[in-house]
Design an enzyme around this catalytic site. Structure first.
Site, PDB file in Angstrom:
ATOM      1  N   CYS A 191     -65.267   7.761 107.773  1.00 35.58           N
ATOM      2  CA  CYS A 191     -65.746   8.753 106.658  1.00 35.58           C
ATOM      3  C   CYS A 191     -66.998   9.497 107.425  1.00 35.58           C
ATOM      4  O   CYS A 191     -67.517  10.753 107.006  1.00 35.58           O
ATOM      5  CB  CYS A 191     -65.891   8.342 105.550  1.00 35.58           C
ATOM      6  SG  CYS A 191     -67.352   6.999 105.466  1.00 35.58           S
ATOM      7  N   HIS A 237     -74.152   4.745 123.699  1.00 35.54           N
ATOM      8  CA  HIS A 237     -73.854   5.383 122.404  1.00 35.54           C
ATOM      9  C   HIS A 237     -72.947   4.520 121.598  1.00 35.54           C
ATOM     10  O   HIS A 237     -73.044   4.200 120.690  1.00 35.54           O
ATOM     11  CB  HIS A 237     -73.354   6.808 122.571  1.00 35.54           C
ATOM     12  CG  HIS A 237     -72.841   7.250 121.424  1.00 35.54           C
ATOM     13  ND1 HIS A 237     -73.605   7.556 120.362  1.00 35.54           N
ATOM     14  CD2 HIS A 237     -71.564   7.625 120.647  1.00 35.54           C
ATOM     15  CE1 HIS A 237     -73.123   8.201 119.097  1.00 35.54           C
ATOM     16  NE2 HIS A 237     -71.665   8.145 119.344  1.00 35.54           N
TER      17      HIS A 237
END
Length: 208
Positions: A43, A91
Site C-alpha cells: 500500500c 535502498h
C-alpha cells in the site's frame, strides 16, 4: 514509487494485485527490460528491481509500468525515483529493515518483501544476482533486528491508527467503526480493533 515520492491516489494506480505479479514479472523479461526482475508492491510502495536486459532507463520502466496499468506515463513523472548499483542495494536494505517505512521499524515490510521474492522466484524472474541480493537483504534485516533496538517496540501504521483513535475518543468500547478500503493495512486495523470490544464495523471498498 513510495509514500516519500507520491501521494496515495497515484500509488494506488500502479499497485499490483497479487494475481497480477506473475504475469508482470514474465512481461518484464519478455520485453527484454531485464534478465532478472523483482516487483515489490504494497500500500505504501511499488518498486521494481531489475538486473541485465537491454540496459533499461527510468523512462523505459515508467512506460512499461504505465502501459501495464493502463495509465498515462506522465502521471509517473515527478512521482517516482530510481537508484543504481550500490545505491539500489542500500535502498533495498533500508526497506527490509523498516528504515524506509512510514512508521520507522515496522515489521510487516520484511514479510512483504519475502512474499514478493517468492512470487518472483516462482515466476522464474530471479537469477544469481537477485537471489544473492535478496538473501543478503534478509540477513541484514535479521542482524539489524538482533543487534539494535529497532524492533523492541514494533509499531505498524495500523497499530498507530488504532492507538490514535483511542487517544482521540478515550475508549473504543461500544463504538461502530467504518473501515475504508480492503487491503492488508485495513485487515491489520480490523485485527487491532477486535481487541477493543467494538459494537461492530463496516467496510467500504471501491470496486477495481
Amino acid at each position: 514509487m513510495s509514500h516519500h515520492s507520491a501521494p496515495i491516489e497515484v500509488r494506488e494506480k500502479v499497485a499490483f494485485a497479487p494475481e497480477q505479479l506473475a504475469a508482470a514479472h514474465r512481461d518484464l523479461l519478455a520485453q527484454n527490460l531485464a534478465r532478472e526482475a523483482l516487483i515489490i508492491s504494497t500500500c505504501n510502495r511499488t518498486e521494481i528491481y531489475t538486473y541485465g536486459g537491454s540496459g533499461p532507463r527510468e523512462s523505459h520502466l515508467q512506460h512499461w509500468l504505465a502501459d501495464f496499468h493502463g495509465i498515462d506515463a506522465d502521471l509517473l513523472t515527478g512521482n517516482s525515483f530510481s537508484f543504481h548499483d550500490a545505491a539500489a542495494v542500500q535502498h533495498l536494505f533500508r526497506v527490509v529493515c523498516g528504515l524506509d517505512s512510514m512508521i520507522i521499524g515496522e515489521p510487516q515490510i520484511l514479510g512483504q518483501v519475502k512474499d514478493a521474492y517468492q512470487i518472483a522466484a516462482d515466476s522464474d524472474s530471479t537469477g544469481p544476482v537477485l537471489n544473492r541480493l535478496l538473501h543478503w537483504a534478509f540477513r541484514v534485516a535479521k542482524q539489524v533486528r538482533t543487534e539494535t533496538a529497532i524492533g523492541a517496540a514494533p509499531v505498524s501504521v495500523a497499530y498507530a491508527a488504532v492507538t490514535l483513535a483511542r487517544q482521540l475518543l478515550g475508549s473504543l468500547q461500544g463504538k461502530r467503526v467504518l473501515l475504508i478500503g480492503a487491503g492488508e493495512t485495513i485487515e491489520l486495523v480490523a485485527t487491532h480493533l477486535r481487541e477493543h470490544d467494538l459494537d461492530g464495523f463496516h467496510v467500504a471498498n471501491r470496486s477495481p
